[in-house]
Motif scaffolding. Structure first.
Motif, PDB file in Angstrom:
ATOM      1  N   CYS A  13     -42.598   7.225  31.567  1.00 14.49           N
ATOM      2  CA  CYS A  13     -43.237   8.444  32.068  1.00 14.49           C
ATOM      3  C   CYS A  13     -42.531   9.690  31.535  1.00 14.49           C
ATOM      4  CB  CYS A  13     -43.246   8.458  33.589  1.00 14.49           C
ATOM      5  SG  CYS A  13     -41.611   8.445  34.312  1.00 14.49           S
ATOM      6  N   PRO A  14     -43.295  10.739  31.278  1.00 12.00           N
ATOM      7  CA  PRO A  14     -42.696  11.982  30.774  1.00 12.00           C
ATOM      8  C   PRO A  14     -41.698  12.623  31.753  1.00 12.00           C
ATOM      9  CG  PRO A  14     -45.038  11.946  30.329  1.00 12.00           C
ATOM     10  CD  PRO A  14     -44.743  10.780  31.228  1.00 12.00           C
ATOM     11  N   SER A  15     -41.829  12.341  33.039  1.00 11.37           N
ATOM     12  CA  SER A  15     -40.882  12.930  33.996  1.00 11.37           C
ATOM     13  C   SER A  15     -39.470  12.368  33.809  1.00 11.37           C
ATOM     14  CB  SER A  15     -41.359  12.722  35.430  1.00 11.37           C
ATOM     15  OG  SER A  15     -41.406  11.358  35.754  1.00 11.37           O
ATOM     16  N   CYS A  16     -39.372  11.226  33.137  1.00 13.06           N
ATOM     17  CA  CYS A  16     -38.069  10.635  32.823  1.00 13.06           C
ATOM     18  C   CYS A  16     -37.257  11.603  31.957  1.00 13.06           C
ATOM     19  CB  CYS A  16     -38.228   9.328  32.052  1.00 13.06           C
ATOM     20  SG  CYS A  16     -39.222   8.075  32.843  1.00 13.06           S
ATOM     21  N   ILE A  17     -37.961  12.310  31.080  1.00 11.51           N
ATOM     22  CA  ILE A  17     -37.315  13.242  30.154  1.00 11.51           C
ATOM     23  C   ILE A  17     -36.522  14.285  30.926  1.00 11.51           C
ATOM     24  CG2 ILE A  17     -37.728  15.038  28.415  1.00 11.51           C
ATOM     25  CD1 ILE A  17     -40.268  13.442  27.638  1.00 11.51           C
ATOM     26  N   LYS A  18     -37.174  14.929  31.874  1.00  8.23           N
ATOM     27  CA  LYS A  18     -36.536  15.999  32.640  1.00  8.23           C
ATOM     28  C   LYS A  18     -35.348  15.465  33.433  1.00  8.23           C
ATOM     29  CE  LYS A  18     -37.608  19.926  35.556  1.00  8.23           C
ATOM     30  NZ  LYS A  18     -36.870  20.879  34.757  1.00  8.23           N
ATOM     31  N   LYS A  19     -35.500  14.301  34.023  1.00  8.43           N
ATOM     32  CA  LYS A  19     -34.429  13.699  34.828  1.00  8.43           C
ATOM     33  C   LYS A  19     -33.179  13.475  33.978  1.00  8.43           C
ATOM     34  CE  LYS A  19     -33.751   9.727  37.893  1.00  8.43           C
ATOM     35  NZ  LYS A  19     -34.394   8.507  38.404  1.00  8.43           N
ATOM     36  N   LYS A  34     -31.246  15.990  24.318  1.00 12.01           N
ATOM     37  CA  LYS A  34     -32.685  16.028  24.082  1.00 12.01           C
ATOM     38  C   LYS A  34     -33.211  14.604  24.125  1.00 12.01           C
ATOM     39  CE  LYS A  34     -36.541  17.891  22.419  1.00 12.01           C
ATOM     40  NZ  LYS A  34     -37.480  18.376  23.388  1.00 12.01           N
ATOM     41  N   VAL A  35     -34.257  14.385  24.935  1.00 15.03           N
ATOM     42  CA  VAL A  35     -34.881  13.070  25.013  1.00 15.03           C
ATOM     43  C   VAL A  35     -36.094  13.056  24.093  1.00 15.03           C
ATOM     44  CG1 VAL A  35     -36.050  11.411  26.509  1.00 15.03           C
ATOM     45  CG2 VAL A  35     -34.117  12.726  27.388  1.00 15.03           C
ATOM     46  N   LEU A  36     -36.156  12.037  23.249  1.00 14.64           N
ATOM     47  CA  LEU A  36     -37.294  11.829  22.364  1.00 14.64           C
ATOM     48  C   LEU A  36     -38.148  10.733  22.994  1.00 14.64           C
ATOM     49  CD1 LEU A  36     -35.190  11.823  19.097  1.00 14.64           C
ATOM     50  CD2 LEU A  36     -36.420  13.740  20.093  1.00 14.64           C
ATOM     51  N   PHE A  37     -39.190  11.151  23.713  1.00 14.11           N
ATOM     52  CA  PHE A  37     -39.985  10.217  24.525  1.00 14.11           C
ATOM     53  C   PHE A  37     -40.609   9.099  23.702  1.00 14.11           C
ATOM     54  CE2 PHE A  37     -43.975   8.975  26.657  1.00 14.11           C
ATOM     55  CZ  PHE A  37     -43.455   8.504  27.846  1.00 14.11           C
ATOM     56  N   ASN A  38     -41.273   9.430  22.598  1.00 15.17           N
ATOM     57  CA  ASN A  38     -41.990   8.423  21.811  1.00 15.17           C
ATOM     58  C   ASN A  38     -41.092   7.336  21.237  1.00 15.17           C
ATOM     59  OD1 ASN A  38     -44.461   9.588  22.336  1.00 15.17           O
ATOM     60  ND2 ASN A  38     -44.389  10.878  20.524  1.00 15.17           N
ATOM     61  N   SER A  39     -39.851   7.690  20.923  1.00 14.59           N
ATOM     62  CA  SER A  39     -38.933   6.694  20.355  1.00 14.59           C
ATOM     63  C   SER A  39     -37.914   6.196  21.384  1.00 14.59           C
ATOM     64  CB  SER A  39     -38.209   7.266  19.138  1.00 14.59           C
ATOM     65  OG  SER A  39     -37.475   8.413  19.507  1.00 14.59           O
ATOM     66  N   SER A  40     -37.983   6.714  22.615  1.00 14.62           N
ATOM     67  CA  SER A  40     -37.073   6.310  23.705  1.00 14.62           C
ATOM     68  C   SER A  40     -35.606   6.483  23.311  1.00 14.62           C
ATOM     69  CB  SER A  40     -37.346   4.873  24.146  1.00 14.62           C
ATOM     70  OG  SER A  40     -38.653   4.755  24.642  1.00 14.62           O
ATOM     71  N   LYS A  41     -35.299   7.649  22.743  1.00 13.76           N
ATOM     72  CA  LYS A  41     -33.923   7.949  22.340  1.00 13.76           C
ATOM     73  C   LYS A  41     -33.447   9.221  23.021  1.00 13.76           C
ATOM     74  CE  LYS A  41     -34.209   5.901  17.758  1.00 13.76           C
ATOM     75  NZ  LYS A  41     -34.177   6.139  16.311  1.00 13.76           N
ATOM     76  N   VAL A  42     -32.145   9.284  23.220  1.00 14.95           N
ATOM     77  CA  VAL A  42     -31.514  10.504  23.707  1.00 14.95           C
ATOM     78  C   VAL A  42     -30.551  10.956  22.618  1.00 14.95           C
ATOM     79  CG1 VAL A  42     -30.022  11.532  25.459  1.00 14.95           C
ATOM     80  CG2 VAL A  42     -31.641   9.734  26.116  1.00 14.95           C
ATOM     81  N   ARG A  43     -30.692  12.208  22.202  1.00  8.79           N
ATOM     82  CA  ARG A  43     -29.752  12.796  21.241  1.00  8.79           C
ATOM     83  C   ARG A  43     -28.878  13.762  22.009  1.00  8.79           C
ATOM     84  NH1 ARG A  43     -32.513  13.529  15.391  1.00  8.79           N
ATOM     85  NH2 ARG A  43     -33.410  11.459  15.356  1.00  8.79           N
ATOM     86  N   ALA A  44     -27.579  13.589  21.878  1.00 17.32           N
ATOM     87  CA  ALA A  44     -26.645  14.447  22.601  1.00 17.32           C
ATOM     88  C   ALA A  44     -25.557  14.953  21.679  1.00 17.32           C
ATOM     89  CB  ALA A  44     -26.026  13.680  23.759  1.00 17.32           C
TER      90      ALA A  44
END
Length: 73
Positions: A13-19, A34-44
């Motif tokens: 779900c897109p709300s996962c990004i904000k969390k 930054k969360v990349l929703f389509n690839s399920s990655k977090v860049r920090a």
């Protein structure tokens, strides 16, 4: 300063990004996340003298999003 890419299980779900982004942005030592929703990655981008990649993995996992792999540069 280090950069990490954290591969997660598929996000549902897109709300996962904000969390995830909100939690990481409030974590000491993390400059940006930054969360990349389509690839399920977090860049920090983080200060590795203040926080280790394993601690970031732990923080993401505690939110309910298991980290499958991590790349740090």
């Amino acid at each position: 300063m280090s950069k990490g890419v954290f591969q997660l299980e598929p996000l549902s779900c897109p709300s996962c990004i904000k969390k995830i982004e909100t939690t990481l942005s409030k974590t000491e030592g993390i400059e940006s996340a930054k969360v990349l929703f389509n690839s399920s990655k977090v860049r920090a981008e983080f200060d590795d003298t203040k926080i280790e990649a394993s601690k970031i993995e732990e923080t993401i996992s505690k939110l309910g999003y298991p980290v499958k792999s991590t790349k740090v540069s």
